[in-house]
Design an enzyme around this catalytic site. Structure first.
Site, short mmCIF file in Angstrom:
data_model
loop_
_atom_site.label_atom_id
_atom_site.label_comp_id
_atom_site.label_asym_id
_atom_site.label_seq_id
_atom_site.Cartn_x
_atom_site.Cartn_y
_atom_site.Cartn_z
N CYS A 120 0.89 -1.16 0.00
CA CYS A 120 0.00 0.00 0.00
C CYS A 120 0.92 1.20 0.00
CB CYS A 120 -0.91 0.03 1.23
SG CYS A 120 -1.85 1.57 1.33
N CYS A 151 -0.55 4.25 2.55
CA CYS A 151 -0.41 4.11 4.00
C CYS A 151 -0.14 2.65 4.33
CB CYS A 151 -1.62 4.66 4.73
SG CYS A 151 -3.22 4.08 4.12
N SER A 152 -1.16 1.88 4.60
CA SER A 152 -0.91 0.51 5.02
C SER A 152 -2.15 -0.35 4.86
CB SER A 152 -0.48 0.49 6.48
OG SER A 152 -1.51 1.06 7.25
N CYS A 153 -2.96 -0.08 3.85
CA CYS A 153 -4.14 -0.91 3.62
C CYS A 153 -3.67 -2.36 3.45
CB CYS A 153 -4.88 -0.45 2.37
SG CYS A 153 -5.42 1.26 2.51
#
Lengths: 127, 210
Positions: free
Chosen positions: B110, B113-115
């Site tokens: 991602c 961000c950090s999906c």
């Protein structure tokens, strides 16, 4: 944690320094878990969509990088917390002053609580 | 790791760090306004600490390895396949499974961000959330694989999938040779978290999972 500005070389080198264990703890500290759970609970209530949240968190991470955060993943929940604080302010749920007032109250509560005992907020802490 | 251990020099009272104060303030305000319920927060944390994790994804992969019909529907619509199979807990929308083959190795990132596919993999590891991984895997996936000790044949295409808040990917790794006749349970033991992100491959028979 150094606050060196990002060069591409730093970014390339840094990956090797990041622990890659298959089974790491889900959260490193309880406050991370609380911040995470608060965010999910607000999302479930429909306070924001995941698109909004991803954009907000992405913005916090970019801002932190610009300030020199090495962004190696260990400061991730600091960005997360800043993002959820920004969301509740922007959605008009609370404001910065209220957040500050409650922080100070919790600080007072901690001060008067003997070490080792659970810290609880009472109305007196709010004055 | 902890920055919260600086309370030892306080003789009488307790001490909360800046971030602890901020989280408590937030939780108190939201509780008082009725937006959150502390008991529900505890349930959410418990769910993520104990119930979801890569073991869920590993069972999905093992099922796909032994059941061609399930595999076909998984690759068509992973959320629907998992939810309709009845063999797994219900998961959220928009999960996409991408299949590793001798011709193509898939990796998930991602960049924003950090999906991450929480329902099947739990919460992401630290490196997944790091700037070096997020930027390097796009620029130079082969060298990232090398850092993880993974070599894929030079003629295997690398494809990097960028997750979003609404679209999350998991990799269906290749089934290791020498596992003919294995049960789903045995096979699931070979499926590592990293093999479902694409920074690893499934463990070989006989090799213990890290």
């Amino acid at each position: 944690m150094s606050a060196n500005p990002h060069s591409k070389q730093d970014a390339l080198g840094a990956l090797n320094a990041i622990p890659a264990a298959e089974r790491a703890p889900t959260f490193n500290e309880p406050w991370e878990a609380q911040a995470f759970a608060i965010t999910l609970a607000l999302h479930r209530r429909g306070v924001f969509t995941w698109d909004e949240w991803a954009a907000m968190l992405g913005r916090e991470i970019k801002d932190a990088q610009a300030r020199g955060d090495p962004d190696t993943g260990t400061t991730y929940y600091h960005h997360w917390l800043a993002a959820i604080e920004r969301v509740v302010r922007e959605k008009g749920i609370t404001d910065e002053q209220t957040l500050l007032r409650y922080r100070e109250a919790w600080d007072k509560a901690a001060d008067r609580t003997p070490h080792g005992q659970p810290i609880e907020l009472t109305p007196e802490d709010m004055v | 790791m902890s920055h919260d251990d600086d309370d030892h020099d306080h003789d009488h009272g307790s001490h909360l760090t800046e971030v602890q104060l901020r989280v408590r303030a937030l939780e108190t305000i939201l509780t008082e306004k009725g937006y959150v319920d502390p008991a529900v927060l505890d349930q959410i944390v418990e769910h993520f600490e104990t119930r979801v994790g890569p073991h869920v994804g590993a069972r999905v992969v093992a099922r796909a390895w032994v059941d061609p019909a399930f595999k076909a529907s998984l690759l068509e619509d992973a959320t629907r396949a998992i939810n309709e199979s009845g063999a797994f807990e219900t998961i959220g929308d928009h999960l996409i499974a991408v299949e590793n083959t001798p011709q193509q190795h898939n990796m998930v990132v991602c960049t924003l961000c950090s999906c991450y596919p929480w329902d099947v993999l739990g919460l992401p590891p630290v490196w997944y959330k790091s700037a070096p991984y997020r930027s390097r895997v796009v620029m130079d996936p082969r060298s990232v694989l090398a850092d993880f000790g993974v070599t894929v044949p030079a003629d295997t295409r690398l494809r990097v999938w960028d997750s979003t808040a609404e679209t999350r990917y998991m990799v269906l790794p290749q089934r290791p040779a020498g596992t003919e006749g294995w049960s789903e349970e045995q096979l699931a033991e070979l499926v590592t978290r990293d093999s479902m992100i694409g920074t690893g491959v499934a463990a070989q028979p006989g090799a213990a999972r890290k």
